[in-house]
Design a protein around this motif. Structure first.
Motif, PDB file in Angstrom:
ATOM      1  N   GLY A  69       0.533  -1.285   0.260  1.00  0.00           N
ATOM      2  CA  GLY A  69      -0.416   0.198  -0.117  1.00  0.00           C
ATOM      3  C   GLY A  69       0.909   1.052  -0.033  1.00  0.00           C
ATOM      4  O   GLY A  69       2.136   1.135   0.445  1.00  0.00           O
ATOM      5  N   ASP A  70       0.183   2.631  -0.469  1.00  0.00           N
ATOM      6  CA  ASP A  70       1.084   3.940  -0.661  1.00  0.00           C
ATOM      7  C   ASP A  70       1.248   4.071   0.700  1.00  0.00           C
ATOM      8  O   ASP A  70       2.386   5.320   0.778  1.00  0.00           O
ATOM      9  CB  ASP A  70       0.110   4.238  -1.566  1.00  0.00           C
ATOM     10  N   ASP A  71       0.840   4.256   2.102  1.00  0.00           N
ATOM     11  CA  ASP A  71       1.385   4.442   2.866  1.00  0.00           C
ATOM     12  C   ASP A  71       0.566   3.874   3.858  1.00  0.00           C
ATOM     13  O   ASP A  71      -0.025   2.521   3.700  1.00  0.00           O
ATOM     14  CB  ASP A  71      -0.055   6.338   3.299  1.00  0.00           C
ATOM     15  N   LEU A  72       0.377   4.474   5.970  1.00  0.00           N
ATOM     16  CA  LEU A  72       0.439   3.031   6.296  1.00  0.00           C
ATOM     17  C   LEU A  72      -0.776   3.016   6.440  1.00  0.00           C
ATOM     18  O   LEU A  72      -1.876   2.011   6.813  1.00  0.00           O
ATOM     19  CB  LEU A  72       0.740   3.971   8.203  1.00  0.00           C
ATOM     20  N   GLY A  73      -1.648   4.197   6.656  1.00  0.00           N
ATOM     21  CA  GLY A  73      -4.015   3.500   6.416  1.00  0.00           C
ATOM     22  C   GLY A  73      -4.368   2.297   5.272  1.00  0.00           C
ATOM     23  O   GLY A  73      -4.634   1.758   5.871  1.00  0.00           O
ATOM     24  N   GLU A  74      -2.937   2.696   4.630  1.00  0.00           N
ATOM     25  CA  GLU A  74      -4.003   1.964   3.347  1.00  0.00           C
ATOM     26  C   GLU A  74      -3.122   0.609   3.100  1.00  0.00           C
ATOM     27  O   GLU A  74      -3.393  -0.611   3.319  1.00  0.00           O
ATOM     28  CB  GLU A  74      -3.164   2.719   1.903  1.00  0.00           C
ATOM     29  N   ARG A  75      -1.426   0.027   3.994  1.00  0.00           N
ATOM     30  CA  ARG A  75      -0.899  -0.453   4.554  1.00  0.00           C
ATOM     31  C   ARG A  75      -2.114  -1.517   5.369  1.00  0.00           C
ATOM     32  O   ARG A  75      -2.101  -2.797   5.698  1.00  0.00           O
ATOM     33  CB  ARG A  75       0.483  -0.672   4.556  1.00  0.00           C
ATOM     34  N   MET A  76      -2.514  -0.884   6.720  1.00  0.00           N
ATOM     35  CA  MET A  76      -3.253  -1.601   7.304  1.00  0.00           C
ATOM     36  C   MET A  76      -4.268  -1.936   6.885  1.00  0.00           C
ATOM     37  O   MET A  76      -4.735  -3.146   7.090  1.00  0.00           O
ATOM     38  CB  MET A  76      -3.506  -0.786   8.887  1.00  0.00           C
ATOM     39  N   LYS A  77      -5.391  -1.257   6.007  1.00  0.00           N
ATOM     40  CA  LYS A  77      -6.448  -1.522   5.587  1.00  0.00           C
ATOM     41  C   LYS A  77      -6.512  -2.690   4.500  1.00  0.00           C
ATOM     42  O   LYS A  77      -6.914  -4.017   4.932  1.00  0.00           O
ATOM     43  CB  LYS A  77      -6.982  -0.238   4.801  1.00  0.00           C
ATOM     44  N   ASN A  78      -5.196  -3.043   3.721  1.00  0.00           N
ATOM     45  CA  ASN A  78      -5.309  -4.842   2.850  1.00  0.00           C
ATOM     46  C   ASN A  78      -4.884  -5.849   3.510  1.00  0.00           C
ATOM     47  O   ASN A  78      -5.303  -6.330   4.159  1.00  0.00           O
ATOM     48  CB  ASN A  78      -3.910  -4.016   2.184  1.00  0.00           C
ATOM     49  N   ALA A  79      -3.668  -5.283   4.830  1.00  0.00           N
ATOM     50  CA  ALA A  79      -4.023  -6.501   5.875  1.00  0.00           C
ATOM     51  C   ALA A  79      -4.687  -6.955   6.646  1.00  0.00           C
ATOM     52  O   ALA A  79      -5.672  -8.056   6.072  1.00  0.00           O
ATOM     53  CB  ALA A  79      -2.686  -6.367   7.059  1.00  0.00           C
ATOM     54  N   ILE A  80      -5.749  -6.283   7.165  1.00  0.00           N
ATOM     55  CA  ILE A  80      -7.459  -6.168   7.360  1.00  0.00           C
ATOM     56  C   ILE A  80      -8.160  -6.821   6.389  1.00  0.00           C
ATOM     57  O   ILE A  80      -8.569  -7.952   6.723  1.00  0.00           O
ATOM     58  CB  ILE A  80      -7.654  -5.068   8.197  1.00  0.00           C
TER      59      ILE A  80
END
Length: 229
Positions: free
Chosen positions: A80-91
């Motif tokens: 993902g491009d930022d922290l929020g997107e990376r967390m969203k993708n993991a979940i």
């Protein structure tokens, strides 16, 4: 098992992790400290009734990560491009694997109690989302029963309004929310001194790997810094 617990972390590489502790600690000490955090948190996460996953970055350091946590650990790269997107993708990955309740935690709080994690899952029985704040205005845990894209649309992570902005998105979506126990995360020198003082007072005893490193390796440096304050 319908519950997934995600540890969200950097791989402890000198010069690439816990950099806000530099130059008080050198790169190798920062990496070793993060290694200790990971070991303690991983062991406590295993005490929770949930399938455990470690989502990590950088993506080409899987073997180093496994040497820190467990050779049998399920380790998946963040994207993902930022922290929020990376967390969203993991979940999102966990939900697509069939899990009905998913909780994600960071790895900057070695003093966290397994009961805190169990309580977070319990809160999801009758709430849409659970979130646990940190004293600096962020959060160290977030969990949910389905994906919500809007809650990740934070202008900038790493500020002291992240928890407020995230809760505002939840209110806008009319999501029932449980706000759990607040902890301080260990990001900079002051946080590390706080942790060390709590350990010395006996207020924290549940992170043995971290305690050993602070008392056996960093004790002199931490006490010298205390004298200079």
């Amino acid at each position: 098992m319908n519950r997934a617990l995600i540890l969200f972390t950097r791989v402890p590489i000198p010069g690439k992790t816990k950099t806000r502790l530099m130059p008080f600690l050198n790169g190798e000490e920062c990496a070793q400290l993060h290694t200790c955090f990971l070991k303690d948190i991983y062991e406590k996460a295993k005490q929770v009734e949930a399938d455990l996953f470690v989502f990590y970055t950088p993506k080409d350091e899987k073997e180093l990560l496994k040497s820190v946590v467990d050779s049998e650990a399920v380790c998946l790269p963040q994207y993902g491009d930022d922290l929020g997107e990376r967390m969203k993708n993991a979940i999102g990955i966990a939900f697509r694997m069939g899990y009905e309740r998913v909780i994600l935690i960071g790895t900057d709080i070695p003093q966290i109690h397994p009961e805190t994690l169990r309580n977070a899952f319990d809160n999801l029985e009758d709430k849409d989302i659970v979130i646990h704040p940190t004293f600096d205005g962020g959060y160290y845990l977030i969990g949910m029963k389905q994906e919500y894209d809007s809650i990740w649309k934070i202008e900038r992570y790493g500020t002291n309004t992240v928890i407020y902005d995230t809760l505002q998105h939840m209110r806008n979506e009319r999501l029932s929310t449980a706000v759990g126990q607040m902890y301080y995360d260990v990001d900079d020198k002051d946080d590390l001194l706080h942790l060390y003082h709590d350990i010395e007072k006996g207020a924290i005893c549940n992170c043995p790997v971290t305690i050993d490193y602070l008392e056996l390796v960093l004790k002199e440096k931490l006490e010298r810094e205390d004298e200079n304050i």
